[in-house]
Scaffold this active site. Sequence first.
Site, mmCIF file in Angstrom:
data_model
loop_
_atom_site.group_PDB
_atom_site.id
_atom_site.type_symbol
_atom_site.label_atom_id
_atom_site.label_comp_id
_atom_site.label_asym_id
_atom_site.label_seq_id
_atom_site.Cartn_x
_atom_site.Cartn_y
_atom_site.Cartn_z
ATOM 1 N N ASN A 18 2.544 -2.906 8.125
ATOM 2 C CA ASN A 18 3.506 -3.443 7.167
ATOM 3 C C ASN A 18 4.188 -2.330 6.388
ATOM 4 O O ASN A 18 5.319 -2.470 5.933
ATOM 5 C CB ASN A 18 2.803 -4.398 6.194
ATOM 6 N N ALA A 78 0.801 -1.220 0.000
ATOM 7 C CA ALA A 78 0.000 0.000 0.000
ATOM 8 C C ALA A 78 0.832 1.267 0.000
ATOM 9 O O ALA A 78 0.280 2.362 0.118
ATOM 10 C CB ALA A 78 -0.928 -0.002 1.216
ATOM 11 N N HIS A 93 -0.909 7.248 4.747
ATOM 12 C CA HIS A 93 0.476 7.024 5.159
ATOM 13 C C HIS A 93 1.281 8.244 4.725
ATOM 14 O O HIS A 93 1.364 8.542 3.529
ATOM 15 C CB HIS A 93 1.065 5.778 4.511
#
Length: 260
Positions: free
Chosen positions: A181, A112, A211
Site C-alpha cells: 500500500n 506506514a 521503506h
Amino acid sequence: MKVAILGCGAIGGVVARSLRDGEVPGAELVGVVHAGPTDPPDLPVLGIEAATEQADLVVECAGQRALAELGPSIVASGADLLVVSVGALADDALLTKLRDTGPGTLHLCSGAVGGLDVLAAAAREGGLSAVRIVTTKKAPTLVQRWMDAEQQERIRSTAEPVELMRGPAREVTAAFPASANVAASVALAVEDWDLVEATVVADPNAPLTSHVITAEGGSGDYRFEIRNHPSPGNPATSGVVPHAVLAAVAKLARPTGAFA
C-alpha cells in the site's frame, strides 16, 4: 463526528477501541462492521447499512477487496470514507467512483509511510523524472497465495535478502496487497502510477519493516527512509498504521491547528 470502522483486525481493532475510549477529541465510535466468524465482545457491531446511516465517517481497515466491494456504496450513502487500503485505488474505475461520485468525500490515510506532502509539492512544482520505493519486510510475511509451492518455500527458508518483485507501482501493489500500500500511496501523491518503480525485498533478518523512497526532479532530489516495527497483531503490517489512522480521524474531527 460519529465514526464507524470497517474491519476489526490489527488496524481496525486498535482504532475502534481508541475511539471507544474517547482518545480522539471530537470523534465518537458508533460501531464496527466485522466479517469474521466471531464478533469482538467489547465493541458494538453493525451491518454496513446501519453503519452508513449512523456514521459521518467510515474508516476502512478491512483490505483492498472490502474497499472495492463496499466503498462505492459508502460514499453514495453520504458518509465520508477514510481509506487505509490505498492499493485498491490502482483500479482507476474504483478511484473515480470513490472520488467523484459522492455525496460522501474520499480521504486517504498515509499509513506506514511519510514524505508524501513533499513528493506531491515537488511533482506539482517542477515535475519528477524518477520515483522509486524499496520495501523490505521479514520474509515469511511476503508469501502470497499466487506463488507456487517452490517459491513459497524459497522465501520461508532463505538465509539472505531476496528481491521478489520490481516493477510499476500498480503491478507491485496488486501482487502484494497487504504489503505494498505504501507504493500506492507514493503513486497517488505524485499522481503518476507509471512513474513510480516499486521493489519488494524479503529479508529473514530484517529487524524492522523498511521503506526507502527516492525521487529526482526539477525542484530537487529527495530521499526518505521509514523503519517501522511490525504490528504485534499482524506482522505483515506496521504497528504505526492504526495510529496514523487515528491522527487522520483527529484532523477530520477537529481540522484546525494541524498539518494538512
